[in-house]
Motif scaffolding. Structure first.
Motif, PDB file in Angstrom:
ATOM      1  N   HIS A   9      11.862   1.031  -2.850  1.00 37.77           N
ATOM      2  CA  HIS A   9      11.610   0.175  -1.684  1.00 37.77           C
ATOM      3  C   HIS A   9      12.890  -0.570  -1.327  1.00 37.77           C
ATOM      4  CE1 HIS A   9       8.444  -2.710   0.303  1.00 37.77           C
ATOM      5  NE2 HIS A   9       9.572  -2.686   1.009  1.00 37.77           N
ATOM      6  N   HIS A  11      15.601  -1.645   2.071  1.00 37.88           N
ATOM      7  CA  HIS A  11      15.844  -1.733   3.517  1.00 37.88           C
ATOM      8  C   HIS A  11      17.338  -1.705   3.826  1.00 37.88           C
ATOM      9  CE1 HIS A  11      11.660  -2.640   4.455  1.00 37.88           C
ATOM     10  NE2 HIS A  11      11.652  -3.332   3.330  1.00 37.88           N
ATOM     11  N   HIS A  42      11.624  -0.649   7.845  1.00 33.44           N
ATOM     12  CA  HIS A  42      10.370  -1.106   8.453  1.00 33.44           C
ATOM     13  C   HIS A  42      10.017  -0.329   9.710  1.00 33.44           C
ATOM     14  CE1 HIS A  42       9.728  -4.779   6.166  1.00 33.44           C
ATOM     15  NE2 HIS A  42      10.978  -5.146   6.343  1.00 33.44           N
ATOM     16  N   GLU A  81       8.568   2.174   5.498  1.00 31.80           N
ATOM     17  CA  GLU A  81       7.552   1.167   5.185  1.00 31.80           C
ATOM     18  C   GLU A  81       6.730   0.977   6.451  1.00 31.80           C
ATOM     19  OE1 GLU A  81       8.770  -2.758   3.828  1.00 31.80           O
ATOM     20  OE2 GLU A  81       6.672  -3.377   3.583  1.00 31.80           O
ATOM     21  N   ASP A 228      12.475  -4.139  -2.885  1.00 30.74           N
ATOM     22  CA  ASP A 228      12.346  -4.635  -1.512  1.00 30.74           C
ATOM     23  C   ASP A 228      13.648  -5.323  -1.079  1.00 30.74           C
ATOM     24  OD1 ASP A 228      11.113  -5.063   0.901  1.00 30.74           O
ATOM     25  OD2 ASP A 228       9.422  -6.202   0.105  1.00 30.74           O
ATOM     26  N   HIS A 230      16.929  -6.244   0.828  1.00 29.70           N
ATOM     27  CA  HIS A 230      17.391  -6.192   2.217  1.00 29.70           C
ATOM     28  C   HIS A 230      18.914  -6.331   2.267  1.00 29.70           C
ATOM     29  CE1 HIS A 230      13.114  -6.798   2.957  1.00 29.70           C
ATOM     30  NE2 HIS A 230      13.313  -6.585   4.229  1.00 29.70           N
TER      31      HIS A 230
END
Ligand code: ZN
Ligand code: ZN
Length: 268
Positions: A9, A11, A42, A81, A228, A230
């Protein structure tokens, strides 16, 4: 850090809140000794703007390039996602037909009544009712089930408890959460241990150990781990905690997905 960690996961700057390019993320993943990562930018189905389509296409193409560039050194996989798929199932299904993703994360950042929980001021709101709606929507998402792993089961708590310090008795959602986890297990879908909360005020993974255990008890077999991240600084962060938690919950394997199929890695 463990040797065979895979971050499912991540980004890039193709997400509105992501900071770094896919190439930079991959270089960093290699330096950190990860075996691989999945870029999961996303796509919020309730928003569904032209800009989102452009960002998704860019993410998909850049990830494909990085996959070749890092071949043999780092496994670079193509993901998404999908936020709030149940709010626009037609578009969600169209995206799944259009792109050959390795991995699809199912997530909810808001319900039909409000903005992303990250931007909501909970001070004067009925947080318990909001959570009730959240878990009802999540069950609906799992019943649809056209994703691979369910993201951050307790996402709103990052803000409700972490930021606004509102204490919630989670007992009232137990039956709903049980049904969510049972549905995932029956459909042979995965549950994510999302480690972003370890870097935030709430200081815990989403979900916590008790729900990972419950998933195991209900017959769940697939766990994915996601930082997750970023930005590069957060890449792979907390995956060792997820690894230990999975073992403690009774799992022998964790998974990453390639071509929408789980690849199981031993938790040793
Ligand atoms: Zn998310
Ligand atoms: Zn995310």
């Amino acid at each position: 850090m463990y040797m065979n960690l895979f971050d499912s996961h991540v980004h890039s700057d193709n997400s509105h809140d992501g900071e770094h390019s896919i190439t930079f993320l991959c270089e960093n993943a290699q330096q950190k000794g990860l075996m691989g990562l999945c870029i999961t930018d996303h796509y919020e189905l309730n928003l569904n703007t032209d800009q989102a389509d452009i960002c998704l296409r860019n993410s998909f193409i850049e990830t494909g390039r990085a996959r070749h560039a890092f071949d043999q050194r780092l496994l670079v996989l193509n993901g998404i996602e999908m936020g709030q798929a149940i709010q626009n199932l037609e578009k969600a299904n169209a995206l799944l037909r259009k792109y050959r993703f390795d991995f699809v994360i199912g997530s909810l950042h808001c319900d039909r009544r409000m903005d992303d929980y990250a931007y909501v001021d909970f001070s004067d709101l009925d947080a318990e009712l909001i959570l009730q709606h959240y878990y009802e929507d999540m069950l609906e998402l799992c019943q649809w089930g056209q994703f691979d792993s369910l993201a951050h089961l307790t996402y709103p708590l990052r803000y409700i408890t972490g930021k606004y310090h509102i204490q919630i008795d989670m007992k009232q959602y137990e039956e709903l959460i049980r049904e969510i986890l049972r549905t995932l297990a029956q459909k042979n879908l995965g549950l994510e241990i999302n480690t972003a909360g370890l870097r935030k005020e709430i200081g815990q993974t989403a979900p916590t150990l008790e729900y990972v255990k419950l998933f195991c008890e209900l017959g769940g077999e697939i766990l994915t781990f996601g930082s997750d991240a970023h930005r590069v600084q957060d890449l792979g962060a907390g995956l060792d905690t997820a690894f230990d938690m999975a073992k403690e919950a009774g799992f022998s394997y964790f998974a990453f997905y390639k071509k929408r199929e789980p690849r199981m890695l031993k938790l040793i």
